[in-house]
Design a protein around this motif. Structure first.
Motif, short mmCIF file in Angstrom:
data_model
loop_
_atom_site.label_atom_id
_atom_site.label_comp_id
_atom_site.label_asym_id
_atom_site.label_seq_id
_atom_site.Cartn_x
_atom_site.Cartn_y
_atom_site.Cartn_z
N ARG A 1 -12.30 -50.21 -6.59
CA ARG A 1 -10.92 -50.58 -6.28
C ARG A 1 -10.86 -51.62 -5.15
N CYS A 2 -11.51 -51.33 -4.00
CA CYS A 2 -11.32 -52.23 -2.84
C CYS A 2 -12.56 -53.07 -2.53
N GLY A 3 -13.66 -52.83 -3.24
CA GLY A 3 -14.85 -53.66 -3.05
C GLY A 3 -15.73 -53.26 -1.87
N PHE A 4 -15.37 -52.19 -1.17
CA PHE A 4 -16.13 -51.77 0.01
C PHE A 4 -17.54 -51.34 -0.41
N LEU A 5 -18.55 -51.85 0.35
CA LEU A 5 -19.95 -51.54 0.04
C LEU A 5 -20.42 -50.36 0.89
N GLN A 6 -21.09 -49.41 0.29
CA GLN A 6 -21.45 -48.19 1.01
C GLN A 6 -22.58 -47.47 0.29
N LEU A 7 -23.20 -46.52 1.00
CA LEU A 7 -24.15 -45.61 0.35
C LEU A 7 -23.36 -44.42 -0.18
N ASP A 8 -23.91 -43.76 -1.19
CA ASP A 8 -23.23 -42.55 -1.66
C ASP A 8 -23.86 -41.29 -1.08
N ALA B 1 -17.27 -51.91 19.80
CA ALA B 1 -18.19 -51.10 18.99
C ALA B 1 -19.16 -52.07 18.32
N ARG B 2 -20.39 -52.12 18.82
CA ARG B 2 -21.36 -53.07 18.27
C ARG B 2 -22.38 -52.31 17.43
N HIS B 3 -22.47 -52.69 16.18
CA HIS B 3 -23.50 -52.15 15.29
C HIS B 3 -23.52 -50.62 15.27
N CYS B 4 -22.35 -50.01 15.34
CA CYS B 4 -22.32 -48.56 15.17
C CYS B 4 -21.24 -48.12 14.18
N MET B 5 -20.33 -49.02 13.82
CA MET B 5 -19.25 -48.60 12.91
C MET B 5 -19.81 -48.33 11.51
N ALA B 6 -20.92 -48.99 11.16
CA ALA B 6 -21.53 -48.72 9.85
C ALA B 6 -22.06 -47.29 9.77
N HIS B 7 -22.23 -46.67 10.93
CA HIS B 7 -22.78 -45.31 10.95
C HIS B 7 -21.73 -44.24 10.67
N ILE B 8 -20.46 -44.66 10.67
CA ILE B 8 -19.37 -43.70 10.65
C ILE B 8 -19.01 -43.29 9.23
N ASP B 9 -18.93 -41.99 9.02
CA ASP B 9 -18.48 -41.52 7.70
C ASP B 9 -16.96 -41.59 7.62
N ASP B 10 -16.28 -41.00 8.62
CA ASP B 10 -14.81 -40.97 8.61
C ASP B 10 -14.26 -42.25 9.26
N LEU B 11 -14.27 -43.33 8.50
CA LEU B 11 -13.85 -44.63 9.06
C LEU B 11 -12.38 -44.63 9.43
N GLN C 1 -31.53 -59.06 1.96
CA GLN C 1 -32.06 -58.23 3.06
C GLN C 1 -31.96 -56.74 2.70
N PHE C 2 -32.81 -56.33 1.78
CA PHE C 2 -32.73 -54.93 1.32
C PHE C 2 -33.07 -53.95 2.45
N ASP C 3 -33.74 -54.45 3.51
CA ASP C 3 -34.12 -53.55 4.60
C ASP C 3 -32.94 -53.19 5.52
N GLN C 4 -31.79 -53.86 5.32
CA GLN C 4 -30.60 -53.44 6.09
C GLN C 4 -30.07 -52.11 5.56
N LEU C 5 -30.56 -51.71 4.40
CA LEU C 5 -30.12 -50.44 3.83
C LEU C 5 -30.95 -49.30 4.39
N TYR C 6 -30.34 -48.45 5.17
CA TYR C 6 -30.95 -47.15 5.50
C TYR C 6 -29.84 -46.16 5.77
N HIS C 7 -30.20 -44.88 5.81
CA HIS C 7 -29.15 -43.84 5.72
C HIS C 7 -28.16 -43.87 6.87
N SER D 1 -22.08 -47.86 5.71
CA SER D 1 -21.20 -48.91 5.18
C SER D 1 -21.79 -50.30 5.43
N TYR D 2 -21.40 -51.29 4.59
CA TYR D 2 -21.89 -52.67 4.66
C TYR D 2 -20.65 -53.55 4.66
N PHE D 3 -20.43 -54.25 5.79
CA PHE D 3 -19.09 -54.77 6.06
C PHE D 3 -18.81 -56.17 5.52
#
Ligand code: TMP
Ligand code: ZN
Length: 401
Positions: free
Chosen positions: A51-58, A159-169, A201-207, A211-213
């Motif tokens: 729907r909104c195009g947001f990139l994320q892990l499941d 917030a530098r390089h930590c918002m991708a860590h958040i589940d409840d955005l 840059q597949f190495d930017q993916l880790y648990h 999210s990928y902004f």
């Protein structure tokens, strides 16, 4: 761990983009090799909201597991980081008319950024990692909509390089709104998914990176909580980052031309997403080929980075003739990398003619997993290169230099 089926920004359904297989948590530096190799593994796959195009892990790992003890420490004295911080301070000064009186930073780590403000205004870091010593005052807490109220209001929230860590955005954005003074601004910096996709840059993916902004999904998300995304700029830091600026809706901050241009530039995202699996696979194969061509040489990795752990685990058995991982972070020394069991040693052992008596002979080659600091690390290791040593650089394309 939980597997989610819907988007964290808008609850839409998810599509798979790319699957990296089963990978252990990136920042789990283990005490023994056996422990490192036998760590639990979790699916690592990039998904996109239909729907909104947001990139994320499941796959979502709970934040207490990821962050109460945190292995990452912001490097000190890195010229590219210092330059980047200067740019941020300048941007904040230009956008926020009056000099800030109070700054909050979420995920403040060792305080390296807030230090720049410590002599001119009140600063407070908010970071749950008990083990990371901070040079500025820090609340050892998670920043959530439940805890926000106790930190008080601020002129600038960072917030530098930590918002991708958040589940409840959405909850976190509500918390940001709650701490911002009426004319306050929030500065959120993250790896930019456009750079991640185009650079394969597949190495930017880790648990940790849930999210990928991209900019586009943030207009809706901000609006839902009464905020307004009004400005952004790109930075080369960490392999390509986006710095976004938010304010209260109606506070008089209007969308800048720079933001409009960047959003237009996201038209290429769809094509880049389609190409990403093929390009990431090419990058993986290219690196394997590079390592095979050095099969008779000794190879260490330079940087015991989180992203390096994705890279090494995805490369798999081919990479395992790598002996050591060199890193500047003392708390990582003598630990073993998750999944691959490679031992981390001090950076000093990599500096030719060091007098610290480290027992590790220099390798013939370094696989540069801290490739985002390529220029400064290669400069620092000039003597190694002059003596015939080479670096294997994974990005923007695999090569030996
Ligand atoms: P980062 O890319 O997430 O900032 O991680 C960088 C890692 O690389 C961190 O573990 C420190 C390490 N490092 C070095 O070992 N030497 C250096 O000169 C720099 C800049 C970083
Ligand atoms: Zn969505």
């Amino acid at each position: 761990m939980k597997i989610v089926a819907s988007c964290r920004a808008c609850s839409g359904a998810l599509n798979y983009v790319f699957d990296l297989g089963q990978v252990p948590l990136a920042n789990t530096y283990s005490e023994t090799r056996a422990e490192a190799i036998n760590l639990p593994r979790y699916p690592l796959r990039l998904c996109q909201c239909r729907r909104c195009g947001f990139l994320q892990l499941d796959v979502v790992i709970d934040s207490a597991t990821l962050f109460s003890h945190y292995a990452y420490e912001t490097p000190r004295g890195s010229p590219s980081l210092t330059h980047h911080y200067d740019q941020l301070v300048e941007a904040i000064a230009t956008i926020h008319d009056a000099p800030p009186k109070r700054i909050l930073e979420m995920g403040s780590n060792n305080g390296a950024f807030l230090e720049l403000y410590a002599s001119t205004c009140e600063v407070l870091g908010i970071d749950p990692a008990e083990n990371v010593a901070s040079s500025v005052r820090v609340a050892r807490q998670f920043f959530t909509k439940e805890t926000a109220i106790q930190f008080g209001k601020c002129d600038v929230f960072v917030a530098r390089h930590c918002m991708a860590h958040i589940d409840d955005l959405k909850g976190t954005f509500e918390a940001i709104r709650a701490v911002l003074k009426p004319d306050g601004i929030a500065v959120i910096e993250n790896a930019y998914a456009l750079d991640t996709l185009i650079g394969a840059q597949f190495d930017q993916l880790y648990h940790e990176h849930h999210s990928y902004f991209l900019l586009r999904p943030f207009f809706d998300l901000a609006e839902k909580v009464g905020l307004n995304l009004f400005h952004a700029f790109r930075s080369p830091i960490h392999g390509g980052s986006i710095v976004m600026f938010f304010a209260h809706r109606g506070a008089g901050y209007h969308a800048t031309d720079a933001l409009v241009k960047l959003v237009e530039g996201e038209e290429i995202v769809e094509g880049a997403l389609k190409m990403f699996p093929a390009r990431a696979t090419m990058a993986i194969e290219g690196l394997r080929a590079g390592l095979r061509s050095l099969a008779y040489s000794t190879v260490d990795t330079y940087g015991a980075t989180a992203k390096g752990n994705t890279l090494l685990n995805v490369l798999g058995a081919d990479a395992l003739h790598i002996r050591y991982a060199v890193d500047s972070t003392p708390s990582k020394w003598n630990k073993f990398l998750p999944g691959t069991g490679i031992k981390v040693i001090s950076e000093a052992s990599a500096i030719p003619l060091n007098d610290e008596g480290f027992p590790y002979p220099r390798p013939d080659a370094y696989l540069l997993t801290a490739w985002n600091y390529a220029d400064e690390i290669m400069e620092k290791q000039r003597a190694f290169r002059d003596a015939g040593g080479v670096f294997i650089l994974p990005f923007p394309f695999p090569r030996i230099v």
